[in-house]
Design an enzyme around this catalytic site. Structure first.
Site, short mmCIF file in Angstrom:
data_model
loop_
_atom_site.label_atom_id
_atom_site.label_comp_id
_atom_site.label_asym_id
_atom_site.label_seq_id
_atom_site.Cartn_x
_atom_site.Cartn_y
_atom_site.Cartn_z
N LEU A 19 1.58 7.90 26.99
CA LEU A 19 2.55 8.98 26.83
C LEU A 19 2.07 10.21 27.59
O LEU A 19 0.86 10.50 27.63
CB LEU A 19 2.72 9.31 25.35
CG LEU A 19 3.30 8.16 24.49
CD1 LEU A 19 3.14 8.46 23.01
CD2 LEU A 19 4.76 7.92 24.84
N HIS A 66 -6.26 0.85 17.56
CA HIS A 66 -6.97 0.32 18.71
C HIS A 66 -8.00 -0.72 18.24
O HIS A 66 -8.73 -0.47 17.28
CB HIS A 66 -7.67 1.48 19.44
CG HIS A 66 -8.39 1.04 20.67
ND1 HIS A 66 -7.73 0.74 21.86
CD2 HIS A 66 -9.71 0.82 20.92
CE1 HIS A 66 -8.61 0.37 22.76
NE2 HIS A 66 -9.82 0.42 22.22
C1 GRF Z 1 -3.33 -4.80 18.22
O1 GRF Z 1 -4.54 -5.48 18.37
C2 GRF Z 1 -3.52 -3.32 18.39
O2 GRF Z 1 -4.77 -2.87 17.96
C3 GRF Z 1 -3.43 -3.16 19.88
O3 GRF Z 1 -2.45 -4.08 20.28
C4 GRF Z 1 -2.34 -5.13 19.33
C5 GRF Z 1 -0.94 -5.17 18.87
O4 GRF Z 1 -0.66 -6.28 18.06
N1 GRF Z 1 -3.19 -1.80 20.23
P1 GRF Z 1 0.73 -6.40 17.32
O5 GRF Z 1 1.82 -6.25 18.38
O6 GRF Z 1 0.82 -5.34 16.29
O7 GRF Z 1 0.74 -7.78 16.74
#
Ligand code: GRF
Length: 192
Positions: A97, A113
């Site tokens: 963003l 994350h």
């Molecule tokens: C997760 O591991 C999150 O930490 C990262 O991307 C992934 C998303 O998974 N930022 P989901 O789409 O919520 O299943």
């Protein structure tokens, strides 16, 4: 100032790009009697995102924008304000963003994350942790600022790395923890 006062619920938007398992866990959380949030919108940069199915299942408004330039972001901001959104949760949202977008929701955007930040910002966090022979990896929820994965940390959960872990097996175990960590982070962030 804390967004959460008394028994009011905060309207939030969840931004996704992919599978949406975190979105699904946040929707379940939002349905709890004492939940502080209402998920009013699901926003994506990818009209093929699997997670958009949850909008149909749970009858939540969904919108797709390409986020390619300021104009596109302005349309997102307009839509968010029109829908009275006061807080944004990024959940597997793969776009960065702009500074000006973040300014519009200062202190009101959080992200999950899959690493123990500040270690391993950006992509391929599982590979990096395994390659470096770390004992632990994990997940972090943090406020979003203009630097990638660098905002103030809200909470973290450690996950042990096993001898035979591959990025895939580790990712799976971390994801299970993400689903618990994110709701807890929202409660904490809203009361800060
Ligand atoms: C997760 O591991 C999150 O930490 C990262 O991307 C992934 C998303 O998974 N930022 P989901 O789409 O919520 O299943």
């Amino acid at each position: 100032m804390a967004l959460l006062t008394g028994s009011n619920r905060i309207n939030i938007a969840v931004f996704i790009s992919g599978t949406g398992s975190n979105l699904n866990s946040l929707i379940k959380f939002s349905k709890l009697k004492k939940s502080p949030i209402i998920i009013k919108m699901i926003i994506s940069n990818n009209y093929k995102a699997k997670g958009l199915q949850f909008a149909n299942i749970y009858k939540i408004k969904k919108k797709v924008f390409d986020f390619k330039n300021t104009l596109s972001e302005k349309k997102v901001i307009y839509e968010l304000k029109k829908n009275d959104i006061h807080f944004i949760c990024l959940a597997g949202f793969m776009k960065i963003l702009s500074r000006s977008f973040i300014k519009n929701f200062k202190g009101k955007i959080i992200n999950i994350h899959p690493s123990l930040l500040p270690k391993y910002k950006g992509l391929n966090t599982y590979e990096k942790a395994i390659k470096n022979k770390d004992k632990y990896s994990g997940c972090t929820v943090h406020f979003v600022n203009s630097k990638l994965d660098s905002g103030k940390i809200i909470n973290q959960k450690k996950v042990k790395i096993n001898k035979f872990d591959t990025p895939e097996t580790l990712a799976k175990r971390i994801l299970i923890q993400e689903h618990k960590l994110y709701p807890a982070a929202i409660i904490k962030a809203l009361s800060l």
